[in-house]
Write a protein that holds these residues in place. Structure first.
Motif, mmCIF file in Angstrom:
data_model
loop_
_atom_site.group_PDB
_atom_site.id
_atom_site.type_symbol
_atom_site.label_atom_id
_atom_site.label_comp_id
_atom_site.label_asym_id
_atom_site.label_seq_id
_atom_site.Cartn_x
_atom_site.Cartn_y
_atom_site.Cartn_z
ATOM 1 N N GLU A 68 2.093 -1.207 -7.662
ATOM 2 C CA GLU A 68 2.805 -2.087 -6.737
ATOM 3 C C GLU A 68 1.927 -2.423 -5.531
ATOM 4 O O GLU A 68 1.885 -3.570 -5.087
ATOM 5 C CB GLU A 68 4.097 -1.417 -6.280
ATOM 6 C CG GLU A 68 4.941 -2.289 -5.362
ATOM 7 C CD GLU A 68 6.251 -1.641 -4.985
ATOM 8 O OE1 GLU A 68 6.983 -2.215 -4.153
ATOM 9 O OE2 GLU A 68 6.549 -0.543 -5.517
ATOM 10 N N THR A 69 1.214 -1.414 -5.029
ATOM 11 C CA THR A 69 0.325 -1.637 -3.885
ATOM 12 C C THR A 69 -0.782 -2.619 -4.245
ATOM 13 O O THR A 69 -1.086 -3.548 -3.493
ATOM 14 C CB THR A 69 -0.298 -0.306 -3.429
ATOM 15 O OG1 THR A 69 0.737 0.556 -2.954
ATOM 16 C CG2 THR A 69 -1.310 -0.524 -2.311
ATOM 17 N N ALA A 70 -1.379 -2.420 -5.424
ATOM 18 C CA ALA A 70 -2.454 -3.316 -5.853
ATOM 19 C C ALA A 70 -1.958 -4.743 -5.983
ATOM 20 O O ALA A 70 -2.624 -5.689 -5.556
ATOM 21 C CB ALA A 70 -3.031 -2.823 -7.183
ATOM 22 N N LEU A 71 -0.764 -4.914 -6.557
ATOM 23 C CA LEU A 71 -0.220 -6.256 -6.747
ATOM 24 C C LEU A 71 0.061 -6.915 -5.396
ATOM 25 O O LEU A 71 -0.272 -8.092 -5.184
ATOM 26 C CB LEU A 71 1.054 -6.200 -7.584
ATOM 27 C CG LEU A 71 1.695 -7.537 -7.969
ATOM 28 C CD1 LEU A 71 0.701 -8.410 -8.729
ATOM 29 C CD2 LEU A 71 2.939 -7.312 -8.804
ATOM 30 N N GLU B 1 -11.817 0.015 -4.869
ATOM 31 C CA GLU B 1 -12.324 0.779 -3.727
ATOM 32 C C GLU B 1 -11.696 0.305 -2.418
ATOM 33 O O GLU B 1 -11.324 1.112 -1.561
ATOM 34 C CB GLU B 1 -13.849 0.653 -3.651
ATOM 35 C CG GLU B 1 -14.583 1.363 -4.784
ATOM 36 C CD GLU B 1 -16.079 1.089 -4.751
ATOM 37 O OE1 GLU B 1 -16.511 0.275 -3.904
ATOM 38 O OE2 GLU B 1 -16.804 1.689 -5.575
ATOM 39 N N GLN B 2 -11.572 -0.999 -2.251
ATOM 40 C CA GLN B 2 -11.075 -1.535 -0.990
ATOM 41 C C GLN B 2 -9.565 -1.356 -0.836
ATOM 42 O O GLN B 2 -9.075 -1.178 0.281
ATOM 43 C CB GLN B 2 -11.458 -3.006 -0.867
ATOM 44 C CG GLN B 2 -12.961 -3.218 -0.720
ATOM 45 C CD GLN B 2 -13.345 -4.677 -0.542
ATOM 46 O OE1 GLN B 2 -12.543 -5.562 -0.787
ATOM 47 N NE2 GLN B 2 -14.573 -4.904 -0.106
ATOM 48 N N ILE B 3 -8.830 -1.424 -1.940
ATOM 49 C CA ILE B 3 -7.387 -1.229 -1.867
ATOM 50 C C ILE B 3 -7.047 0.251 -1.802
ATOM 51 O O ILE B 3 -6.055 0.648 -1.199
ATOM 52 C CB ILE B 3 -6.693 -1.888 -3.078
ATOM 53 C CG1 ILE B 3 -6.926 -3.402 -3.060
ATOM 54 C CG2 ILE B 3 -5.189 -1.616 -3.070
ATOM 55 C CD1 ILE B 3 -6.425 -4.109 -4.303
ATOM 56 N N ARG C 100 -6.239 -3.421 -12.617
ATOM 57 C CA ARG C 100 -6.201 -4.189 -13.861
ATOM 58 C C ARG C 100 -4.758 -4.600 -14.197
ATOM 59 O O ARG C 100 -4.520 -5.719 -14.649
ATOM 60 C CB ARG C 100 -6.800 -3.357 -14.990
ATOM 61 C CG ARG C 100 -7.121 -4.154 -16.245
ATOM 62 C CD ARG C 100 -7.909 -3.321 -17.236
ATOM 63 N NE ARG C 100 -9.191 -2.905 -16.700
ATOM 64 C CZ ARG C 100 -9.540 -1.624 -16.509
ATOM 65 N NH1 ARG C 100 -8.705 -0.656 -16.823
ATOM 66 N NH2 ARG C 100 -10.719 -1.332 -16.018
ATOM 67 N N HIS C 101 -3.818 -3.713 -13.968
ATOM 68 C CA HIS C 101 -2.405 -4.046 -14.204
ATOM 69 C C HIS C 101 -1.966 -5.184 -13.294
ATOM 70 O O HIS C 101 -1.286 -6.123 -13.732
ATOM 71 C CB HIS C 101 -1.531 -2.816 -13.955
ATOM 72 C CG HIS C 101 -0.060 -3.081 -14.069
ATOM 73 N ND1 HIS C 101 0.718 -3.454 -12.996
ATOM 74 C CD2 HIS C 101 0.784 -3.045 -15.144
ATOM 75 C CE1 HIS C 101 1.954 -3.630 -13.383
ATOM 76 N NE2 HIS C 101 2.029 -3.395 -14.676
ATOM 77 N N ALA C 102 -2.363 -5.123 -12.017
ATOM 78 C CA ALA C 102 -2.000 -6.184 -11.074
ATOM 79 C C ALA C 102 -2.615 -7.514 -11.488
ATOM 80 O O ALA C 102 -1.969 -8.566 -11.398
ATOM 81 C CB ALA C 102 -2.449 -5.800 -9.663
ATOM 82 N N LEU C 103 -3.848 -7.482 -11.950
ATOM 83 C CA LEU C 103 -4.507 -8.706 -12.399
ATOM 84 C C LEU C 103 -3.802 -9.277 -13.636
ATOM 85 O O LEU C 103 -3.693 -10.500 -13.788
ATOM 86 C CB LEU C 103 -5.981 -8.439 -12.697
ATOM 87 C CG LEU C 103 -6.860 -8.107 -11.486
ATOM 88 C CD1 LEU C 103 -8.260 -7.719 -11.934
ATOM 89 C CD2 LEU C 103 -6.923 -9.276 -10.516
ATOM 90 N N ASP C 104 -3.328 -8.397 -14.515
ATOM 91 C CA ASP C 104 -2.573 -8.862 -15.679
ATOM 92 C C ASP C 104 -1.319 -9.613 -15.239
ATOM 93 O O ASP C 104 -0.981 -10.667 -15.797
ATOM 94 C CB ASP C 104 -2.159 -7.667 -16.553
ATOM 95 C CG ASP C 104 -3.306 -7.108 -17.376
ATOM 96 O OD1 ASP C 104 -4.334 -7.802 -17.502
ATOM 97 O OD2 ASP C 104 -3.176 -5.972 -17.877
ATOM 98 N N MET C 105 -0.625 -9.066 -14.247
ATOM 99 C CA MET C 105 0.592 -9.702 -13.752
ATOM 100 C C MET C 105 0.282 -11.063 -13.134
ATOM 101 O O MET C 105 0.977 -12.049 -13.380
ATOM 102 C CB MET C 105 1.267 -8.800 -12.714
ATOM 103 C CG MET C 105 1.752 -7.471 -13.260
ATOM 104 S SD MET C 105 3.103 -7.663 -14.452
ATOM 105 C CE MET C 105 4.400 -8.261 -13.369
ATOM 106 N N LEU C 106 -0.778 -11.125 -12.330
ATOM 107 C CA LEU C 106 -1.145 -12.383 -11.671
ATOM 108 C C LEU C 106 -1.599 -13.427 -12.686
ATOM 109 O O LEU C 106 -1.337 -14.617 -12.515
ATOM 110 C CB LEU C 106 -2.246 -12.125 -10.641
ATOM 111 C CG LEU C 106 -1.817 -11.303 -9.419
ATOM 112 C CD1 LEU C 106 -3.028 -10.891 -8.600
ATOM 113 C CD2 LEU C 106 -0.834 -12.085 -8.560
ATOM 114 N N GLU C 107 -2.258 -12.967 -13.743
ATOM 115 C CA GLU C 107 -2.687 -13.908 -14.780
ATOM 116 C C GLU C 107 -1.479 -14.458 -15.525
ATOM 117 O O GLU C 107 -1.420 -15.649 -15.846
ATOM 118 C CB GLU C 107 -3.642 -13.226 -15.758
ATOM 119 C CG GLU C 107 -4.261 -14.185 -16.755
ATOM 120 C CD GLU C 107 -5.302 -13.528 -17.631
ATOM 121 O OE1 GLU C 107 -6.216 -14.236 -18.094
ATOM 122 O OE2 GLU C 107 -5.212 -12.305 -17.856
ATOM 123 N N ALA C 108 -0.481 -13.592 -15.781
ATOM 124 C CA ALA C 108 0.740 -14.047 -16.455
ATOM 125 C C ALA C 108 1.494 -15.057 -15.606
ATOM 126 O O ALA C 108 2.162 -15.945 -16.139
ATOM 127 C CB ALA C 108 1.648 -12.854 -16.765
#
Length: 247
Positions: free
Chosen positions: A23-26, A52-54, A62-70
């Motif tokens: 959730e934080t990454a997203l 590293e930055q987050i 990677r999970h957050a990127l999957d969500m954003l790509e969807a």
């Protein structure tokens, strides 16, 4: 260049549960995409740098990127990295106006003109990562618990296909049509077409479309997509123009 300030990345990964880390990454990546410098650059930093930055694991990133790509916010291309998509933002005003001039049946006709071609291209150009995510999206539409959840899962599935087609112009047109189709004033008609009695049939169709794409069978992918949208269109027509009761 530091893409995230200490205020937005000061969460030690060890203090977060896996769900909190995702959730934080997203949340951080959504904020990052809105930064003008990042939009101008047109791409996000590598997963390792973001993690590293987050302050979370690469798996959470990677999970957050999957969500954003969807959602159509980013696209990941081998050799080019993670690119920010502005297709949705650039079409919102136009599609909002179009929603006032058309109706769900017309919109399905537009989708039938576009999405079979996208399915065909996805079968030709999709990667194994695209295919894996496509099956995940198909399954999500099967297990959705209510009409709103199904709509989101359905949109994510069709967006996955558009992304795998690797044609930015067609993706932009697709996003405009999808935004028109999401008009709130049409919700009752959409929920009728996507009622629980139809959900299982539609989810099975999603699975067949995904299978054809993953088998790299462009002809079958195109045909199964056209058949699926034709079924949805028929449901909408029957709702909009019910047959008179002759009994």
């Amino acid at each position: 260049m530091d893409f995230l300030t200490p205020q937005t990345s000061g969460f030690p990964g060890a203090t977060l549960s896996p769900a909190q880390a995702k959730e934080t990454a997203l949340d951080r990546l959504r904020s990052l995409i809105e930064i003008g410098d990042i939009q101008a650059a047109g791409r996000l930093p590598p997963e390792r740098v973001l993690a590293e930055q987050i302050g979370v694991s690469r798996r959470a990133v990677r999970h957050a990127l999957d969500m954003l790509e969807a959602e159509g916010r980013i696209t990941r291309q081998q050799g080019r990295g993670t690119l920010i998509c502005d297709a949705r933002a650039g079409t919102l005003d136009l599609s909002t106006q179009l929603a006032k001039l058309t109706n769900p049946v017309d919109t399905l006709e537009a989708r039938m003109a576009i999405e079979p071609a996208l399915a065909r291209l996805a079968a030709l150009r999709g990667t194994q990562a695209d295919f894996d995510k496509l099956f995940e999206a198909a399954d999500a539409s099967r297990v959705a618990k209510d009409p709103i959840s199904y709509e989101k899962a359905d949109a994510a599935f069709h967006r996955r296909i558009a992304t795998a087609a690797r044609n930015p112009l067609l993706v932009t047109i697709f996003e405009a049509v999808l935004h028109v189709a999401s008009d709130r004033s049409w919700r009752h008609g959409r929920e009728t077409a996507h009622c629980i009695n139809n959900q299982a049939r539609y989810a099975l169709a999603h699975r067949k479309i995904a299978a054809a794409i993953c088998e790299r069978n462009p002809k079958l992918a195109e045909e199964t997509m056209r058949a699926h949208l034709g079924t949805v269109q028929q449901q909408l027509i029957e709702h909009a123009f019910p047959r008179p009761d002759v009994s």
